[in-house]
Design an enzyme around this catalytic site. Sequence first.
Site, PDB file in Angstrom:
ATOM      1  N   ARG A 115      21.809  58.674  50.978  1.00 59.94           N
ATOM      2  CA  ARG A 115      20.519  58.890  50.343  1.00 59.94           C
ATOM      3  C   ARG A 115      19.354  58.531  51.260  1.00 59.94           C
ATOM      4  NH1 ARG A 115      16.303  59.248  49.380  1.00 59.94           N
ATOM      5  NH2 ARG A 115      15.022  59.243  47.511  1.00 59.94           N
ATOM      6  N   TYR A 116      19.565  57.493  52.081  1.00 55.94           N
ATOM      7  CA  TYR A 116      18.494  56.977  52.945  1.00 55.94           C
ATOM      8  C   TYR A 116      18.801  57.312  54.396  1.00 55.94           C
ATOM      9  CZ  TYR A 116      17.477  54.377  48.707  1.00 55.94           C
ATOM     10  OH  TYR A 116      17.186  54.046  47.419  1.00 55.94           O
ATOM     11  N   ARG A 119      21.342  54.500  56.416  1.00 56.95           N
ATOM     12  CA  ARG A 119      22.429  53.749  55.787  1.00 56.95           C
ATOM     13  C   ARG A 119      23.136  54.593  54.726  1.00 56.95           C
ATOM     14  NH1 ARG A 119      17.445  52.615  54.456  1.00 56.95           N
ATOM     15  NH2 ARG A 119      16.788  51.863  52.421  1.00 56.95           N
ATOM     16  N   CYS A 128      37.667  47.339  39.590  1.00 59.16           N
ATOM     17  CA  CYS A 128      36.917  46.084  39.632  1.00 59.16           C
ATOM     18  C   CYS A 128      37.781  44.985  39.027  1.00 59.16           C
ATOM     19  CB  CYS A 128      35.640  46.199  38.800  1.00 59.16           C
ATOM     20  SG  CYS A 128      34.397  47.252  39.549  1.00 59.16           S
ATOM     21  N   CYS A 132      31.651  45.617  33.957  1.00 54.47           N
ATOM     22  CA  CYS A 132      30.339  45.358  33.351  1.00 54.47           C
ATOM     23  C   CYS A 132      30.030  46.528  32.420  1.00 54.47           C
ATOM     24  CB  CYS A 132      29.251  45.288  34.421  1.00 54.47           C
ATOM     25  SG  CYS A 132      29.636  44.194  35.790  1.00 54.47           S
ATOM     26  N   CYS A 135      27.575  49.401  33.622  1.00 56.74           N
ATOM     27  CA  CYS A 135      27.845  49.906  34.979  1.00 56.74           C
ATOM     28  C   CYS A 135      27.169  51.254  35.252  1.00 56.74           C
ATOM     29  CB  CYS A 135      29.347  50.052  35.175  1.00 56.74           C
ATOM     30  SG  CYS A 135      29.772  50.673  36.824  1.00 56.74           S
ATOM     31  N   ARG A 137      28.022  53.212  37.567  1.00 55.46           N
ATOM     32  CA  ARG A 137      29.050  54.188  37.950  1.00 55.46           C
ATOM     33  C   ARG A 137      30.180  54.271  36.940  1.00 55.46           C
ATOM     34  NH1 ARG A 137      28.346  51.710  43.082  1.00 55.46           N
ATOM     35  NH2 ARG A 137      26.360  52.583  43.765  1.00 55.46           N
ATOM     36  N   ASP A 296      19.747  51.032  34.677  1.00 53.62           N
ATOM     37  CA  ASP A 296      19.752  52.478  34.890  1.00 53.62           C
ATOM     38  C   ASP A 296      19.918  53.233  33.571  1.00 53.62           C
ATOM     39  OD1 ASP A 296      19.352  52.369  37.638  1.00 53.62           O
ATOM     40  OD2 ASP A 296      21.493  52.155  38.057  1.00 53.62           O
ATOM     41  N   ASP A 333      15.590  51.953  40.095  1.00 51.52           N
ATOM     42  CA  ASP A 333      16.306  52.987  40.851  1.00 51.52           C
ATOM     43  C   ASP A 333      15.989  54.301  40.140  1.00 51.52           C
ATOM     44  OD1 ASP A 333      17.869  54.124  42.815  1.00 51.52           O
ATOM     45  OD2 ASP A 333      19.435  52.592  42.646  1.00 51.52           O
ATOM     46  N   LYS A 340      15.526  53.709  45.283  1.00 49.79           N
ATOM     47  CA  LYS A 340      15.027  52.407  44.831  1.00 49.79           C
ATOM     48  C   LYS A 340      13.513  52.313  45.009  1.00 49.79           C
ATOM     49  CE  LYS A 340      19.268  49.916  45.874  1.00 49.79           C
ATOM     50  NZ  LYS A 340      20.085  51.008  46.413  1.00 49.79           N
TER      51      LYS A 340
HETATM   52  C1  LIG Z   1      21.110  50.818  47.034  1.00 47.79           C
HETATM   53  C2  LIG Z   1      21.561  51.818  47.962  1.00 47.79           C
HETATM   54  C3  LIG Z   1      21.537  51.593  49.353  1.00 47.79           C
HETATM   55  C4  LIG Z   1      21.049  50.299  49.956  1.00 47.79           C
HETATM   56  O1  LIG Z   1      19.688  50.108  49.720  1.00 47.79           O
HETATM   57  P1  LIG Z   1      18.922  48.858  50.342  1.00 47.79           P
HETATM   58  O2  LIG Z   1      17.564  48.935  49.752  1.00 47.79           O
HETATM   59  O3  LIG Z   1      18.962  49.027  51.814  1.00 47.79           O
HETATM   60  O4  LIG Z   1      19.677  47.625  49.908  1.00 47.79           O
HETATM   61  C5  LIG Z   1      21.955  52.609  50.172  1.00 47.79           C
HETATM   62  N1  LIG Z   1      22.371  53.795  49.687  1.00 47.79           N
HETATM   63  C6  LIG Z   1      22.369  54.044  48.358  1.00 47.79           C
HETATM   64  C7  LIG Z   1      22.803  55.383  47.873  1.00 47.79           C
HETATM   65  C8  LIG Z   1      21.977  53.069  47.453  1.00 47.79           C
HETATM   66  O5  LIG Z   1      21.992  53.314  46.133  1.00 47.79           O
END
Ligand SMILES: *Cc1c(COP(=O)(O)O)cnc(C)c1O
Length: 444
Positions: A115-116, A119, A128, A132, A135, A137, A296, A333, A340
């Site tokens: 998504r980002y 990362r 798990c 929870c 959840c 997911r 969520d 989120d 986020k």
């Molecule tokens: C939460 C999340 C991350 C990590 O986000 P940070 O703000 O760096 O902790 C990375 N990818 C996805 C898809 C996420 O939901």
Amino acid sequence: MPTPILSKRASIYSDVPDEKWNDWRWQLSHRLNTADDIGKVITLTDSERTALQTQGLFRVDVTPYFISLIDPNDPNDPVRKQIIPVSEEMNAFTAMMEDSLAEDRHSPVPGLVHRYPDRVLMLVTTQCASYCRYCTRSRIVGDPGQTFNRQEFEMQIEYLKRTPQVRDVLLSGGDPLVLAPKVLEELLTRLREIPHIEIVRIGSRVPVFMPMRVTQELCDLLARFHPLWLNIHVNHPNEITVELAEACDRLTRAGIPLGNQSVLLAGVNDCAHLQRELVQKLTRIRVRPYYLYQCDLVEGSGHFRTPVGKVFEIIEALRGHTSGYAVPQYIVDAPGGGGKIPVMPNYLLSMSDHKVIVRNYEGYVTTYEEPTEYVAHDPKSCKFCQNKRLEPGQTGLTGLLDGDQMFIKPEGFDALHDRGGIQHRLKDESKWKPLGIGAGEATD
Ligand SMILES: *Cc1c(COP(=O)(O)O)cnc(C)c1O
């Protein structure tokens, strides 16, 4: 100095020998999931009994350790609400979604959410230690039939190898720390073979559900893969036991920085003063509050939702009143895959061309005089500016500030605002006549 609570065992476990109780395999294989078994530990409400007897509900499982933290006679116990289903779980609510974060859409290969820019989130199991009820997911978690297979794992590794902008891999699921030690070791080894992956993070509630899993052996294994970070998930001070404190101590001694991610849940932890106690207790066991999430919009969690306005109450009660280390970032989120989004009270009240007006947590309002002669660094000779590692198309407001882009347009913006084009078709021309350049052209 107050000490964390020494957790007690529910009375049905009083005869279990310590070596069994402290063995995570025993905890896993003695998890509770039926109304009959859970009813032996806590007095079930009608709503809980109905939910537990409903077919097709999101999976239930609770470790003996965690269920023992519940006050058996309190139907509103905050630990209980997190893991024992109630019939409200079956209620629909406006805006609810199965995959509220649009993770599936962001997955280049199954189980990998990119998504980002730098990362990825890697879903390594659907299992798990306990489940929870809120959840995010729940669409995949708990279902053994959905567990990722070898071929999908290889596809995930292949994607990471050919995607050099990924420098941070976040392992989640499910819970990576329920994986068999050999599997976890292989996973971490394979990730560490990829040179551009700088850090690995694990998101796990195992230390909270089953602190006995955090053995010295596990810590030694994890320590071979540094830099490795770990976020746990504690929502209420009652979860901070001696056992959790000891597990966190072993992890931090292995050099693993610990953070905490909480979810704000109605009736569990939606109290500003409870939150202050929670974050202070977390810092005492060397866990830094990282994120506090808005619940969520996921199926089954309607009864846990709080208004976003709660954040103002909570952050106002934390910032300034306690250590900065203890103040988490509050996150919504965004549904639909927006990612986020931090939300916080306003501390910047106003500004002019030469001063800003700010306020502190006490309501003290003051001014900060801007410098009259600010000589900025020169981006042309700055090696960091010359070599910025931002992914094109995902630069956001940084791109605007850097001058790479002049605006960000919502989809359909040009078509909507191309009023000149349709203007001549409108009946009442005088009313719609555009001003400025082009005015006068739009007549039949
Ligand atoms: C939460 C999340 C991350 C990590 O986000 P940070 O703000 O760096 O902790 C990375 N990818 C996805 C898809 C996420 O939901």
